[in-house]
Design an enzyme around this catalytic site. Structure first.
Site, PDB file in Angstrom:
ATOM      1  N   ASP A  78       4.615 -12.973   1.938  1.00 11.76           N
ATOM      2  CA  ASP A  78       5.879 -13.207   2.358  1.00 11.76           C
ATOM      3  C   ASP A  78       6.076 -13.587   3.971  1.00 11.76           C
ATOM      4  O   ASP A  78       5.240 -13.005   4.652  1.00 11.76           O
ATOM      5  CB  ASP A  78       6.925 -11.928   2.206  1.00 11.76           C
ATOM      6  N   HIS A 223       2.267  -9.255   3.709  1.00 11.68           N
ATOM      7  CA  HIS A 223       2.889 -10.147   4.628  1.00 11.68           C
ATOM      8  C   HIS A 223       1.860 -10.539   5.489  1.00 11.68           C
ATOM      9  O   HIS A 223       1.244  -9.831   6.256  1.00 11.68           O
ATOM     10  CB  HIS A 223       3.927  -9.531   5.396  1.00 11.68           C
TER      11      HIS A 223
END
Length: 267
Positions: A78, A223
């Site tokens: 993400d 992430h």
């Protein structure tokens, strides 16, 4: 993704106040746990259910893997691209592992358009994480549309393909988000594994957290914007391959089913 807090309304003190505070605190803790695990307030569809729903007589193979038979797991990232994404793509290429990237527009795709092109060119799934990471169930329908429209257009412009998947920031979604996602041809994808890599730069700890939660049909949330994450990826891949996992993109995880706009997918 960041932690969220829920403020408890101020109440006048009564004899029942301690029980009230305990109930609210317990509820808040439960909601936080649900948010961090990707279990938003929504009906979700598991990858296995999406595969089972597919039409009978579908081909036995989908590219290089059939997740009805193989022990599949999806690696997702993400909030990129970032200055760490090129190294991550090098690792994925070396390990021959596809991933799904849920990208931000503002300050990310705007800043690193060549990395978006590279992700698509190297066989990864490129999807949306909204334009500016606004929490979708806290903004107006018009703002939701804007948060989803702009990254869709940017991804299509850079890769030639319009995304069909999006991940709502913090996993926060509701009926309005589902409806607008359906209008815009997007399915929502949550997760089953989180390393909470936004809380640590310890790559060994990130690896440990992922391995402790991994299971068949899992969707791993990481992430690549955080410094400890990319160095953890080789160890995560090697350890899960040793356990017999096959890495796939989210669409491959659902095949022969397809992600349906307006639906929410989570193992």
């Amino acid at each position: 993704m960041s932690l969220w807090t829920r403020k408890t309304p101020t109440k006048k003190t009564t004899r029942r106040a301690p029980r009230f505070r305990l109930t609210v605190t317990t509820a808040a803790a439960a909601c936080l746990a649900l948010a961090l695990s990707g279990c938003a307030d929504a009906d979700t569809t598991a990858p296995s259910a999406a595969r089972a729903k597919a039409a009978a007589g579908a081909p036995a193979r989908f590219g290089t893997v059939d997740c009805r038979e193989a022990k599949c797991i999806a690696l997702t990232f993400d909030a990129g691209p970032s200055e760490n994404s090129a190294r991550l793509l090098d690792i994925l290429k070396e390990k021959k592992v596809p991933a799904t990237f849920f990208l931000l527009g503002k300050r990310h795709m705007e800043k690193y358009p060549e990395l978006v092109k590279r992700m698509a060119a190297e066989g990864h799934e490129v999807a949306s994480h909204t334009w500016d990471h606004k929490i979708l169930n806290r903004i107006s329908p018009e703002q939701i549309r804007e948060e989803l429209r702009r990254p869709n257009e940017a991804i299509e412009r850079l890769t030639g393909h319009r995304p069909t998947l999006m991940r709502p920031p913090q996993g926060r979604t509701n009926a309005t988000v589902h409806r607008i996602s359906r209008e815009m041809g997007l399915a929502e994808v949550l997760w089953s594994v989180t390393a909470k890599d936004y809380t640590t730069t310890d790559s060994a700890l990130i690896t440990k957290r992922v391995l402790a939660q991994a299971s068949r049909d899992g969707i791993i949330l990481l992430h690549d914007i955080y410094q400890g994450t990319v160095p953890a990826v080789p160890g995560i891949i090697d350890a899960l391959k040793e356990r017999g996992y096959v890495f796939v993109t989210v669409p491959q995880l659902l095949a022969p089913g397809k992600a349906e706009p307006g639906k929410v997918y989570r193992p």
